[in-house]
Design an enzyme around this catalytic site. Structure first.
Site, PDB file in Angstrom:
ATOM      1  N   HIS A   1      29.912 -49.102  36.157  1.00 61.94           N
ATOM      2  CA  HIS A   1      28.905 -48.268  35.515  1.00 61.94           C
ATOM      3  C   HIS A   1      27.587 -48.260  36.292  1.00 61.94           C
ATOM      4  O   HIS A   1      27.096 -49.308  36.685  1.00 61.94           O
ATOM      5  CB  HIS A   1      28.670 -48.732  34.081  1.00 61.94           C
ATOM      6  CG  HIS A   1      28.167 -47.643  33.210  1.00 61.94           C
ATOM      7  ND1 HIS A   1      26.850 -47.257  33.207  1.00 61.94           N
ATOM      8  CD2 HIS A   1      28.791 -46.803  32.359  1.00 61.94           C
ATOM      9  CE1 HIS A   1      26.689 -46.248  32.373  1.00 61.94           C
ATOM     10  NE2 HIS A   1      27.854 -45.959  31.841  1.00 61.94           N
ATOM     11  N   PRO A   2      27.014 -47.080  36.508  1.00 64.24           N
ATOM     12  CA  PRO A   2      25.839 -46.965  37.369  1.00 64.24           C
ATOM     13  C   PRO A   2      24.488 -47.206  36.707  1.00 64.24           C
ATOM     14  O   PRO A   2      23.468 -47.202  37.382  1.00 64.24           O
ATOM     15  CB  PRO A   2      25.901 -45.514  37.851  1.00 64.24           C
ATOM     16  CG  PRO A   2      26.547 -44.782  36.730  1.00 64.24           C
ATOM     17  CD  PRO A   2      27.527 -45.740  36.111  1.00 64.24           C
ATOM     18  N   CYS A   3      24.468 -47.422  35.385  1.00 66.96           N
ATOM     19  CA  CYS A   3      23.154 -47.374  34.744  1.00 66.96           C
ATOM     20  C   CYS A   3      22.231 -48.523  35.129  1.00 66.96           C
ATOM     21  O   CYS A   3      21.045 -48.460  34.896  1.00 66.96           O
ATOM     22  CB  CYS A   3      23.281 -47.265  33.232  1.00 66.96           C
ATOM     23  SG  CYS A   3      23.923 -48.742  32.454  1.00 66.96           S
ATOM     24  N   ARG A   4      22.792 -49.591  35.729  1.00 63.77           N
ATOM     25  CA  ARG A   4      21.910 -50.707  36.146  1.00 63.77           C
ATOM     26  C   ARG A   4      21.614 -50.682  37.647  1.00 63.77           C
ATOM     27  O   ARG A   4      20.947 -51.543  38.159  1.00 63.77           O
ATOM     28  CB  ARG A   4      22.575 -52.052  35.815  1.00 63.77           C
ATOM     29  CG  ARG A   4      22.737 -52.328  34.344  1.00 63.77           C
ATOM     30  CD  ARG A   4      21.513 -53.078  33.820  1.00 63.77           C
ATOM     31  NE  ARG A   4      21.777 -53.672  32.525  1.00 63.77           N
ATOM     32  CZ  ARG A   4      21.392 -53.134  31.364  1.00 63.77           C
ATOM     33  NH1 ARG A   4      20.749 -51.997  31.361  1.00 63.77           N
ATOM     34  NH2 ARG A   4      21.658 -53.745  30.240  1.00 63.77           N
TER      35      ARG A   4
END
Lengths: 286, 284
Positions: free
Chosen positions: B224-227
């Site tokens: 997941h890219p959100c961090r």
């Protein structure tokens, strides 16, 4: 406006009459009757088809069944798409009820082989409601990244996130919108969200959808419409002057006017995941 | 003005080394990549990969300018033939686990190794593991021993795409047997180093999930890219402070790749910092 709130309710309570039939290739102990159900457009298949599963398990050996997957006319149905999107994309302009075929996957023990008939090149697995919840919340967070640089969703408490999910899961409009309204706000001076969360679906190519950055208002202050979005992202969907309309642009089963402001569409016709899901389908020729 | 970050450009004189579109940013603004810069970084990475024979290619999407970086890796893996492990079970039986052991690819070109959870770490997933007499590769660190099972060649496929929502690259990957059977998430987890696995599992949005590939429409695992912006920020800030060139995609890949068994050869840095490779005393 009072009318606009009605739109929110109409969207939330949209239903599709569906008939579930067991795949003829499934081995059963006795004949399986079809099962009829009204499916919520804004929900997800595994969230609302427990009754379907139970119904067909009655005629099979329950301990052997691992996962149920659904298809429409040979096309596996992607459970992570909202139900209304699947219908509009694959089966709009067909006679109701929507006929879905049910497939069951058997455990390895019974089959003594390593693979089963789950189409894992096409479908994601969905083994519990927490998978659906994770997917749903992930969409909401992505939408807010586009609308507010994630500021609104990150400022919410965990219980607010939970309330969004519970509202969807339990079909509670007021519970859902008590929190979702915050995701629909924007600074007045901006005129709209930073970018509009949208996805354009079509069945004419392998690419599942088009999703790019698009502002609701131009730098000069012009309000962008649905037509402006399509012109930029999918010009083939728009009719040429004087030409017959080759494609329908469908949102929640209707064709909004191309002049509709995109910001208004985003606020009122988004799905609970906060995305505007737009289907481009060939105009029926009849 | 919207902040745009670009990667370095090796062409041109000393001054042009890295500042095409780079702008000085106030600390509170985020370091977001835009699509054009992403493509630029990918093209550079591609050139370097070709020099290093690291196997990356660019795949375009028909009818658009979109595309992604792609690399496939063959790995020899021994997967226990017992049933899929019970992630929540007590792990008391010796036959309820899936273990894997990998040796370097026979050609010796790839140095990627799938690292396994060692039996002593008290991971409740793993049951008693018998020593495998057939395990003749003593070089691997962290090799878990296997109680029988057939060796399989797996093909891992890695894609680097651009997320316009988050302004970052995203890593997608999948693994299949040579017969075309897709590996499950449980089996793929076993190729994640134990140190990373715990961290990844604790934070759902940093973890590996099965997602639809945005350009191909098929199931892929995704980090997941959100961090991403959070861990890239110090890297980019440091590079800016030290006036060093940096390729966003390469830096990002060197962080996330190893989490899922994808090594990024150190030699890339000599192509990025040609001066450093000449034994310069400047800090790299």
């Amino acid at each position: 406006m009072a009318d606009d709130k009605d739109v929110l309710r109409d969207v939330w309570f949209g239903r599709i009459p569906t008939c579930f039939t067991l795949n003829q290739d499934e081995v059963t102990e006795r004949e399986a009757e079809p099962y009829y159900l009204l499916l919520p457009r804004v929900s997800y298949l595994p969230l609302v088809t427990d009754k379907v599963k139970k119904h067909f398990l009655k005629v099979m050996k329950a301990e052997d069944v691992e996962e149920m997957w659904l298809e429409y006319e040979g096309t596996p149905l992607k459970w992570h798409y909202p139900i209304g999107v699947l219908f509009d994309l694959h089966a709009s302009n067909t006679v109701l009820p929507w006929s879905i075929t049910v497939n069951e996957c058997w455990t390895q023990i019974r089959l003594h082989i390593n693979d089963n008939n789950f189409p894992d090149r096409d479908l994601l697995h969905c083994t519990s409601n927490s998978v659906i919840e994770a997917h749903f919340m992930s969409s909401i967070k992505e939408a807010d990244a586009l609308k507010h640089k994630s500021q609104v969703v990150n400022d919410m408490q965990k219980k607010d996130h939970k309330q969004l999910w519970m509202g969807l899961q339990n079909d509670k409009f007021d519970q859902f919108w008590a929190i979702n309204r915050k995701l629909m706000e924007y600074p007045t001076e901006e005129g709209g969200f930073r970018y509009i969360p949208f996805r354009i679906y079509q069945t004419m190519s392998d690419r599942p959808f088009i999703q790019k950055l698009f502002r609701p208002v131009s730098p000069e202050g012009n309000v962008h419409t649905l037509g402006d979005l399509l012109k930029e992202m999918y010009p083939a969907a728009l009719p040429n002057d004087g030409e017959q309309k080759r494609y329908q642009v469908v949102i929640h089963g209707i064709e909004p006017l191309l002049e509709t402001p995109l910001q208004w569409l985003s606020e009122h016709l988004s799905h609970p995941d906060n995305f505007l899901h737009i289907c481009v389908i060939p105009t029926p020729t009849d | 003005m919207k902040p745009i970050f670009s990667c370095s450009d090796r062409g041109g004189g000393p001054g042009s080394e890295y500042l095409d579109l780079f702008m000085m940013l106030p600390a509170e603004m985020s370091w977001m990549l835009d699509e054009q810069s992403f493509c630029h970084c990918c093209q550079l990475l591609l050139q370097w990969s070709q020099q290093l024979k690291d196997g990356w290619s660019w795949e375009g999407v028909q009818g658009s300018e979109d595309g992604y970086l792609r690399k496939t890796v063959l790995r020899s893996v021994v997967i226990d033939s017992s049933p899929v492990w019970d992630l929540e079970g007590s792990g008391s039986q010796s036959d309820t686990h899936t273990s894997c052991h990998s040796r370097p690819d026979q050609q010796g070109q790839e140095t990627e190794q799938a690292l396994c959870v060692a039996p002593e770490d008290g991971d409740s997933v793993r049951g008693d593991i018998d020593d495998d007499d057939d395990d003749d590769d003593d070089d691997d660190d962290g090799v878990c021993t296997v109680s029988g099972g057939s060796g399989q060649v797996l093909q891992y496929e890695y894609h680097i795409l651009f997320s316009c929502s988050y302004g970052t690259p995203v890593l997608y990957f999948r693994a299949v047997t040579l017969e075309g059977r897709s590996l499950s998430l449980e089996e793929v987890w076993s190729s994640v180093h134990q140190n990373f696995r715990l961290r990844l599992q604790q934070s759902p949005l940093n973890t590996i999930t099965l997602q639809e590939h945005p350009l191909l429409g098929q199931p892929f695992f995704m980090l997941h890219p959100c961090r991403t912006e959070e861990f890239m920020r110090p890297v980019l800030q440091a590079a800016q402070n030290q006036h060093r060139p940096v390729n966003y995609v390469l830096s990002w890949l060197s962080v996330v790749g190893p989490l899922v068994g994808l090594e990024v050869p150190l030699k890339y840095s000599t192509l990025l910092h040609p001066a450093a490779s000449l034994g310069s005393t400047e800090p790299d």
